[in-house]
Design an enzyme around this catalytic site. Structure first.
Site, PDB file in Angstrom:
ATOM      1  N   HIS A  70      25.026  40.607  44.184  1.00 52.14           N
ATOM      2  CA  HIS A  70      26.391  40.436  43.976  1.00 52.14           C
ATOM      3  C   HIS A  70      27.066  40.966  45.127  1.00 52.14           C
ATOM      4  O   HIS A  70      28.153  40.573  45.700  1.00 52.14           O
ATOM      5  CB  HIS A  70      27.041  41.051  42.728  1.00 52.14           C
ATOM      6  CG  HIS A  70      27.244  42.278  42.686  1.00 52.14           C
ATOM      7  ND1 HIS A  70      26.315  43.394  42.107  1.00 52.14           N
ATOM      8  CD2 HIS A  70      28.169  43.360  43.181  1.00 52.14           C
ATOM      9  CE1 HIS A  70      26.953  44.588  42.144  1.00 52.14           C
ATOM     10  NE2 HIS A  70      27.871  44.644  42.734  1.00 52.14           N
ATOM     11  N   ASP A 118      20.390  40.268  39.590  1.00 48.52           N
ATOM     12  CA  ASP A 118      21.301  40.813  40.617  1.00 48.52           C
ATOM     13  C   ASP A 118      20.364  41.640  41.675  1.00 48.52           C
ATOM     14  O   ASP A 118      20.401  42.913  41.376  1.00 48.52           O
ATOM     15  CB  ASP A 118      22.498  41.614  39.736  1.00 48.52           C
ATOM     16  CG  ASP A 118      23.360  41.951  40.902  1.00 48.52           C
ATOM     17  OD1 ASP A 118      23.396  41.643  42.102  1.00 48.52           O
ATOM     18  OD2 ASP A 118      24.345  42.759  40.412  1.00 48.52           O
ATOM     19  N   GLY A 216      31.437  50.639  44.654  1.00 49.36           N
ATOM     20  CA  GLY A 216      30.723  50.998  46.108  1.00 49.36           C
ATOM     21  C   GLY A 216      29.366  51.751  45.983  1.00 49.36           C
ATOM     22  O   GLY A 216      28.681  51.872  46.989  1.00 49.36           O
ATOM     23  N   SER A 218      27.062  49.897  44.073  1.00 53.04           N
ATOM     24  CA  SER A 218      26.369  48.744  43.793  1.00 53.04           C
ATOM     25  C   SER A 218      25.277  48.739  44.726  1.00 53.04           C
ATOM     26  O   SER A 218      25.400  48.818  46.135  1.00 53.04           O
ATOM     27  CB  SER A 218      27.346  47.575  43.881  1.00 53.04           C
ATOM     28  OG  SER A 218      28.066  47.386  42.983  1.00 53.04           O
ATOM     29  N   GLY A 219      24.113  48.335  44.277  1.00 49.73           N
ATOM     30  CA  GLY A 219      22.928  48.095  45.180  1.00 49.73           C
ATOM     31  C   GLY A 219      22.196  49.244  45.483  1.00 49.73           C
ATOM     32  O   GLY A 219      20.955  49.024  45.987  1.00 49.73           O
TER      33      GLY A 219
END
Ligand SMILES: *[C@@H]1O[C@H](CO)[C@@H](O)[C@H](O)[C@H]1NC(C)=O
Ligand SMILES: *[C@@H]1O[C@H](CO)[C@@H](O)[C@H](O)[C@H]1NC(C)=O
Ligand SMILES: *[C@@H]1O[C@H](CO)[C@@H](O)[C@H](O)[C@H]1NC(C)=O
Length: 269
Positions: A70, A118, A216, A218-219
């Site tokens: 995403h 994701d 922030g 995410s990932g």
């Protein structure tokens, strides 16, 4: 990690969600010992005259980063983007390496609606220089087993540190959260009605609702028993609801291997 154990009175790591709910930040956590996570990557986009942190990621090879699919929304070709390695505090950046992104490989079955799959690979334009500040995090080796509910895991990122802010944290933060039974996430009412919780996800949070990943984050990585186990994927602004992490399951490890393998046969290193 040690620092984390000493500090039970954790700060507030919140998963800061973007308007689309994606994104995570650390709420209720604390500052990481500088450079204790040399694999942490900051994915940044140029906006209003400067590069801004958008997502986290992990350096898995000198020229490959693993993150959430995403995060692609920040990296489309109309935007200038980069990855920053070796950072702790963005304002004190002597140890940083900044590299361009050559290619995005989101999982082909990633769905914005259900948030399934994701996961995304980023190929960098150049290889990072491995040193004291920049290093790889190993992917799980061999057959991966499900993570037991109750397992304590660490999540780290430069995401927002309180739900009322929209500014990334200047320093890398971490928080310890607990893996919960997937059924809890399946039964939770998240603001995204199309979300589908699957066995390729990990449900984790703070039963007291004080700690979370946030916008922030995410990932970034979910690390359980010192092993790279998941990717920060989805959460909402209410920390009482557990966050959802992409589980680095055998299915995704096979996809990563295949994607890197295809790349390796195409190019010489
Ligand atoms: C380091 O930070 C300073 C102040 O924020 C900034 O002006 C400079 O461009 C940064 N350098 C790098 C390499 O990011
Ligand atoms: C994507 O989904 C299709 C249809 O279910 C499946 O055949 C394919 O193997 C999936 N791709 C990956 C990389 O998992
Ligand atoms: C979360 O977001 C919803 C909708 O934007 C808002 O009504 C609610 O007050 C927020 N909750 C917190 C804890 O910020």
């Amino acid at each position: 990690m040690k620092l984390l154990q000493n500090s039970l009175l954790v700060s507030f790591i919140a998963i800061f969600l973007t308007p689309a709910y994606y994104g995570e930040e650390i709420i209720g956590g604390h500052v990481v010992k500088p450079h204790s996570m040399p694999y942490m990557v900051s994915i940044q986009t140029f906006e209003e005259d400067q590069y801004k942190h958008k997502c986290g990621g992990v350096l898995i090879k000198a020229n490959w980063v693993l993150t959430a699919a995403h995060c692609k929304r920040y990296l489309d070709t109309s935007k200038m983007s980069q990855v920053v390695l070796g950072a702790h505090s963005f304002s004190q950046n002597e140890t940083e390496q900044t590299l361009g992104i050559a290619r995005l490989i989101p999982h082909p079955n990633f769905s914005r609606e259900t948030v399934e799959n994701d996961i995304m690979l980023l190929k960098l334009k150049k290889s990072a220089k491995i040193n004291k500040y920049v290093n790889l995090l190993k992917l799980p080796q061999g057959e991966v087993k499900d993570v037991k509910p109750g397992t304590c895991c660490t999540v780290a990122g430069w995401g927002i540190t309180n739900a009322n802010s929209e500014t990334a944290s200047d320093t890398l933060q971490e928080v310890i959260i607990k893996v919960m039974d997937l059924k809890i996430c399946k039964a939770t009412k998240y603001p995204k009605p199309t979300l589908v919780v699957t066995k390729d996800m990990i449900c984790a949070g703070d039963p007291k609702g004080k700690k979370d990943a946030s916008m922030g984050d995410s990932g970034g990585p979910l690390i359980c028993k010192k092993k790279y186990t998941g990717i920060v994927s989805y959460g909402d602004n209410e920390t009482i609801k557990p966050g959802i992490y992409t589980f680095l399951s055998n299915k995704y490890l096979a996809w990563i291997k295949k994607s890197l393998g295809a790349d390796l046969t195409k190019e010489r290193y």
